[in-house]
Design an enzyme around this catalytic site. Sequence first.
Site, PDB file in Angstrom:
ATOM      1  N   LYS A   1      -9.037   3.453  -3.099  1.00  0.00           N
ATOM      2  CA  LYS A   1      -9.454   3.183  -1.246  1.00  0.00           C
ATOM      3  C   LYS A   1     -11.116   3.046  -1.044  1.00  0.00           C
ATOM      4  O   LYS A   1     -10.809   4.101  -1.324  1.00  0.00           O
ATOM      5  CB  LYS A   1      -8.835   2.705  -0.921  1.00  0.00           C
TER       6      LYS A   1
ATOM      7  N   GLU B   1       1.211  -1.028  -0.242  1.00  0.00           N
ATOM      8  CA  GLU B   1      -0.146   0.113   0.067  1.00  0.00           C
ATOM      9  C   GLU B   1       0.441   1.566  -0.062  1.00  0.00           C
ATOM     10  O   GLU B   1       1.685   1.635   0.908  1.00  0.00           O
ATOM     11  CB  GLU B   1      -0.938   0.061   1.001  1.00  0.00           C
TER      12      GLU B   1
ATOM     13  N   CYS C   1      -6.124  -2.921   1.653  1.00  0.00           N
ATOM     14  CA  CYS C   1      -5.883  -2.932   3.108  1.00  0.00           C
ATOM     15  C   CYS C   1      -7.682  -3.178   3.729  1.00  0.00           C
ATOM     16  O   CYS C   1      -8.166  -3.209   3.577  1.00  0.00           O
ATOM     17  CB  CYS C   1      -5.244  -1.354   3.668  1.00  0.00           C
TER      18      CYS C   1
END
Length: 555
Positions: A114, A45, A150
């Site tokens: 994200k 990430e 994530c």
Amino acid sequence: MTDRLRIALAQLNPKVGDIAGNLALARTALADAVAARADILMLSELFLTGYFPDDLLFKPKFVADAMQAARDLVADTAGTDVVLVLPTVWLEKTGLHNAVLVAENGQIIAIRFKRELPNSDVFYEKRYFVAGPLADPVTIKGVPIGIPICEDIWHPSVCEHLAMRGAEIMLCPNGSPYWTDKQHVRKDLVRARTAEDDVPMLYLNQVGGQDELVFDGASFGMEPGNKLVFQGKSFESDFIVSDWTRGDNGWTCASGEITELTTTDEAPWLACVLGLRDYARKNGFKQAVLNLSGGIDSAVVAAMAVDALGADNVHCIMQPYQYTSEESIKDARDCAERLGVRYDVVSIQDPVDSALANLAPIFGDRPLDLTEENIQSRMRGLLMMAVSNKLGSLPLTTGNKSEMGVGYATIYGDMNGGYNPLKDMFKMEVYRLAAWRNSHVPGDCLGPSGEVIPNSIIAKAPSAELRPDQTDQDSLPPYPVLDAILTGLVEDELSIAEIVAQGHDQALVERIERLLNIAEYKRRQAAPGPKLTVKAFGLGRRYPITNGYTDRVIG
């Protein structure tokens, strides 16, 4: 469409803000993926910026530089057969995003953002990023692949949407820091997603220390049915290649290596060592210096420093005063010799006595108290900082979480230092790890084997030795009791009544709570250290210094 995929995960150690250095790491990983004949290479990430860049993200030039580095890396995929999954910052008209670029043959073929932005005690991504929409899979080599980022996998709706839209494999890049049992928490999370969506997931985590965070790697792949198919190293960089084939029941891993996780006994030591090593390396320090008192805390820090930097790069100084016992002087020298470090003795007798003599007209006939004790501690801190300044060594401080919890430390004295490996470790854990290290040389540690911490240090009663015959238990409860009360107050956020119900004395619990509250100003000025628990002081537990709240049992 293919029925075979070779997927490479680059579990690497980026440095926040070092865009050029991180780009070089990524280019090496791309070359490794080409050499391994991988179809896909995934990085962790926000790889090019390092995770997490905090308010660097408010600098337009920083964002622009990161985006240009991403374009440069995308261009490097030209002429290769590798599809690059590159997590990075990306600025759109909608705002700044925590993104993933998918690149093939020198071109960006897809961008995903994200969706679930963490807003916790560690990461405040909502301060910087705009959340993305629920996204569709990306077609890579003809295969629909979901790319949750994530935090996205902590929310079932993201993976559920990807699976419903046809994702056959999930690739998840992460910046997930270590704390106790975190590796097993991640496994439980991925186990739940693969069971719900009936799709395998490859979980990539970064590794390395970044200020107070330690990223432990331990990347892994899991198929539905709770089947672990590969697992990377813990607390070390790794390049993980796995082969996948499509059958009647979807994709399965045809080859993948499983490296055993570090044990729960070993993990805290490795986290402290890696945190210290990277803090020193990434901030330009080659050597460390610390006061070696003959007590358990400084002995453990010395051993960690040797494991992190090597004995030739650790300098220990004993600073005796009239209250320093012969036993402590002997133990400190013994410990230094076992570790193989440079060891010097610098007495504080003359400078402390001189200070007291010069202060006598101001102090008058007032009785001796903590003032005189603190002068000793601050003289030690002053002299150690002088050595640090002159020799360019990183000064290490050695206070543990139990002591810092109740303010049993001298600000500008024994708290002086640039980094504290024990900052988030209770006293009884320090004892446990000392005994454990005497029978283990874990991971890639550089220190010697055998009893590196003399048993006489482990066995004796702890003391600051700032007055005659002093022990810690003169003013504190036994450390097993103190640690249990602090665990209740800090880790579990229990009320005084709840802790008393566990069998502790009410007056004692109230006293410890008061000490905990009034010591907040000291903790605000303490050196950084590795986060080992959810409620690390500072990074995991933010209390006001000026605080009028007290919890008292009523009735």
